[in-house]
Design a protein around this motif. Structure first.
Motif, PDB file in Angstrom:
ATOM      1  N   SER A 107       0.816  -1.215   0.000  1.00 52.49           N
ATOM      2  CA  SER A 107       0.000   0.000   0.000  1.00 52.49           C
ATOM      3  C   SER A 107       0.847   1.262   0.000  1.00 52.49           C
ATOM      4  O   SER A 107       1.923   1.316   0.604  1.00 52.49           O
ATOM      5  N   ASN A 108       0.334   2.300  -0.650  1.00 47.69           N
ATOM      6  CA  ASN A 108       0.956   3.620  -0.597  1.00 47.69           C
ATOM      7  C   ASN A 108       0.590   4.364   0.677  1.00 47.69           C
ATOM      8  O   ASN A 108       0.906   5.548   0.817  1.00 47.69           O
ATOM      9  N   ASN A 109      -0.054   3.687   1.609  1.00 47.76           N
ATOM     10  CA  ASN A 109      -0.394   4.297   2.887  1.00 47.76           C
ATOM     11  C   ASN A 109       0.850   4.916   3.528  1.00 47.76           C
ATOM     12  O   ASN A 109       1.883   4.266   3.668  1.00 47.76           O
ATOM     13  N   SER A 110       0.732   6.180   3.905  1.00 51.98           N
ATOM     14  CA  SER A 110       1.842   6.844   4.575  1.00 51.98           C
ATOM     15  C   SER A 110       1.350   7.545   5.831  1.00 51.98           C
ATOM     16  O   SER A 110       1.900   8.564   6.247  1.00 51.98           O
ATOM     17  N   SER A 111       0.303   6.961   6.437  1.00 53.66           N
ATOM     18  CA  SER A 111      -0.249   7.498   7.673  1.00 53.66           C
ATOM     19  C   SER A 111       0.016   6.597   8.869  1.00 53.66           C
ATOM     20  O   SER A 111      -0.056   7.053  10.006  1.00 53.66           O
ATOM     21  N   HIS A 112       0.307   5.309   8.628  1.00 55.32           N
ATOM     22  CA  HIS A 112       0.422   4.340   9.704  1.00 55.32           C
ATOM     23  C   HIS A 112       1.719   3.538   9.599  1.00 55.32           C
ATOM     24  O   HIS A 112       2.302   3.427   8.524  1.00 55.32           O
ATOM     25  N   SER A 113       2.106   2.941  10.717  1.00 57.90           N
ATOM     26  CA  SER A 113       3.138   1.908  10.695  1.00 57.90           C
ATOM     27  C   SER A 113       2.457   0.576  10.415  1.00 57.90           C
ATOM     28  O   SER A 113       1.236   0.442  10.557  1.00 57.90           O
ATOM     29  N   ALA A 114       3.228  -0.425  10.039  1.00 58.20           N
ATOM     30  CA  ALA A 114       2.652  -1.742   9.757  1.00 58.20           C
ATOM     31  C   ALA A 114       2.028  -2.344  11.014  1.00 58.20           C
ATOM     32  O   ALA A 114       0.959  -2.966  10.955  1.00 58.20           O
ATOM     33  N   ASP A 115       2.672  -2.170  12.158  1.00 56.99           N
ATOM     34  CA  ASP A 115       2.119  -2.692  13.413  1.00 56.99           C
ATOM     35  C   ASP A 115       0.780  -2.036  13.725  1.00 56.99           C
ATOM     36  O   ASP A 115      -0.190  -2.717  14.098  1.00 56.99           O
ATOM     37  N   GLU A 116       0.732  -0.715  13.588  1.00 58.12           N
ATOM     38  CA  GLU A 116      -0.496   0.023  13.862  1.00 58.12           C
ATOM     39  C   GLU A 116      -1.611  -0.398  12.907  1.00 58.12           C
ATOM     40  O   GLU A 116      -2.754  -0.611  13.309  1.00 58.12           O
ATOM     41  N   TYR A 134       7.050   6.509  15.277  1.00 58.15           N
ATOM     42  CA  TYR A 134       7.690   5.330  14.685  1.00 58.15           C
ATOM     43  C   TYR A 134       9.072   5.694  14.173  1.00 58.15           C
ATOM     44  O   TYR A 134      10.043   4.938  14.369  1.00 58.15           O
ATOM     45  N   ALA A 135       9.188   6.863  13.507  1.00 56.55           N
ATOM     46  CA  ALA A 135      10.483   7.305  12.985  1.00 56.55           C
ATOM     47  C   ALA A 135      11.499   7.442  14.115  1.00 56.55           C
ATOM     48  O   ALA A 135      12.657   6.998  13.981  1.00 56.55           O
ATOM     49  N   ARG A 136      11.090   8.024  15.217  1.00 54.70           N
ATOM     50  CA  ARG A 136      12.000   8.174  16.359  1.00 54.70           C
ATOM     51  C   ARG A 136      12.401   6.823  16.915  1.00 54.70           C
ATOM     52  O   ARG A 136      13.546   6.623  17.332  1.00 54.70           O
ATOM     53  N   SER A 137      11.466   5.863  16.906  1.00 55.08           N
ATOM     54  CA  SER A 137      11.795   4.524  17.394  1.00 55.08           C
ATOM     55  C   SER A 137      12.814   3.827  16.513  1.00 55.08           C
ATOM     56  O   SER A 137      13.494   2.896  16.954  1.00 55.08           O
ATOM     57  N   ARG A 138      12.913   4.284  15.256  1.00 56.78           N
ATOM     58  CA  ARG A 138      13.887   3.732  14.314  1.00 56.78           C
ATOM     59  C   ARG A 138      15.195   4.525  14.306  1.00 56.78           C
ATOM     60  O   ARG A 138      16.069   4.281  13.478  1.00 56.78           O
ATOM     61  N   GLY A 139      15.310   5.456  15.235  1.00 54.02           N
ATOM     62  CA  GLY A 139      16.564   6.201  15.373  1.00 54.02           C
ATOM     63  C   GLY A 139      16.687   7.415  14.474  1.00 54.02           C
ATOM     64  O   GLY A 139      17.792   7.950  14.297  1.00 54.02           O
ATOM     65  N   ILE A 140      15.581   7.864  13.920  1.00 52.17           N
ATOM     66  CA  ILE A 140      15.618   9.044  13.050  1.00 52.17           C
ATOM     67  C   ILE A 140      15.436  10.293  13.904  1.00 52.17           C
ATOM     68  O   ILE A 140      14.439  10.437  14.609  1.00 52.17           O
ATOM     69  N   MET A 141      16.436  11.177  13.861  1.00 56.21           N
ATOM     70  CA  MET A 141      16.348  12.431  14.604  1.00 56.21           C
ATOM     71  C   MET A 141      15.457  13.405  13.842  1.00 56.21           C
ATOM     72  O   MET A 141      15.508  13.471  12.613  1.00 56.21           O
ATOM     73  N   GLU A 142      14.645  14.151  14.580  1.00 54.53           N
ATOM     74  CA  GLU A 142      13.696  15.054  13.950  1.00 54.53           C
ATOM     75  C   GLU A 142      13.976  16.501  14.329  1.00 54.53           C
ATOM     76  O   GLU A 142      14.291  16.808  15.483  1.00 54.53           O
ATOM     77  N   THR A 143      13.869  17.384  13.351  1.00 53.35           N
ATOM     78  CA  THR A 143      14.000  18.813  13.596  1.00 53.35           C
ATOM     79  C   THR A 143      13.247  19.584  12.521  1.00 53.35           C
ATOM     80  O   THR A 143      13.135  19.116  11.387  1.00 53.35           O
TER      81      THR A 143
END
Length: 257
Positions: free
Chosen positions: A52-61, A109-118
């Motif tokens: 899916s092109n879904n970009s609102s959820h993680s696979a677990d969610e 989810y991104a933060r849980s994967r180690g992606i820093m956000e700013t």
């Protein structure tokens, strides 16, 4: 010249090494299962892959959400454009920080994967279907993009259909806004019809493209994308060239090989 063989679609799906299926407009719409969705899951079992092109959820969610609708698909067989673009950003900018235009849950989810956000001085901007994106953040993102910060886009979809077939704005509509302001904007798309999601399904299933099929409701993202990697597509939904209006009807048809 040999005659073309006809087979019931249900039998074809059972014999296929991997059955890929889109979500919105195929399996669900407006938060409700569509006809035949549960039957397809029961028929294909571990050979079914939600692509899916879904970009609102993680696979677990999403797996948890679908299970609540009676559609049991494990997270490991759900491949999503939103997760794909985040993983690519992490690989390309391992020591960088990203401005992530996404739902709160996907940013977590991104933060849980180690992606820093700013939002201040990002190394990359990630665009997904951010249903809460406000004018301030959109303007700030455009400011960064005008200065050359790279843009990674989850999918190009302008919309997806609700239960009545009416359009629901998607990631591509936000991208269109950016392109209106920045006509020379450069960006990279990761969802369908690009090959990455299809290739992930083939790699993880161990299936060859010629032994796989794709069920979708979009002739471009689902069907053209599948064809490009050698997977046979089957179009359903409201499009004039659709084989069937829904999966339930598709399962009852005979198709030629």
């Amino acid at each position: 010249m040999s005659e073309r063989k006809c087979i019931g679609f249900s039998a074809l799906a059972t014999e296929s090494s991997a059955v890929l299926v889109d979500m919105d407009g195929c399996m669900i719409a407006s938060g409700q299962p569509l006809p035949g969705a549960k039957d397809l899951i029961n028929l294909c079992r571990e050979h079914l892959w939600l692509v899916s092109n879904n970009s609102s959820h993680s696979a677990d969610e999403l797996s948890h959400y679908l299970r609540g609708l009676g559609l049991a698909i494990p997270a490991q067989r759900i491949l999503l454009a939103g997760e794909l673009v985040l993983e690519e950003a992490r690989a390309r900018f391992p020591d960088g920080a990203a401005m992530i235009l996404a739902r709160r849950q996907l940013r977590e989810y991104a933060r849980s994967r180690g992606i820093m956000e700013t939002d201040e001085k990002p190394d990359v901007i990630i665009l997904t279907r951010d249903v809460h994106l406000d004018y301030r953040r959109l303007s700030l993102a455009i400011k960064h993009l005008s200065k050359g910060v790279p843009l990674l886009v989850a999918n190009p979809d302008i919309s997806h259909p609700d239960m009545d077939g009416d359009p629901v704005p998607e990631t591509g509509s936000l991208l269109a806004f950016m392109k209106t302001v920045l006509p020379t904007l450069e960006y990279e798309v990761f969802g369908k019809p690009e090959p990455r999601l299809f290739q992930c399904a083939l790699t993880q299933s161990g299936a060859a493209p010629e032994d796989s099929l794709m069920i979708g409701d979009n002739p471009h993202t689902d069907c053209d994308g599948a064809k490009a990697v050698g997977i046979r597509p089957f179009l359903i939904g409201r499009h004039a060239n659709a084989l069937a209006p829904d999966i339930a009807t598709l399962l009852s048809l005979r198709v030629s090989l």
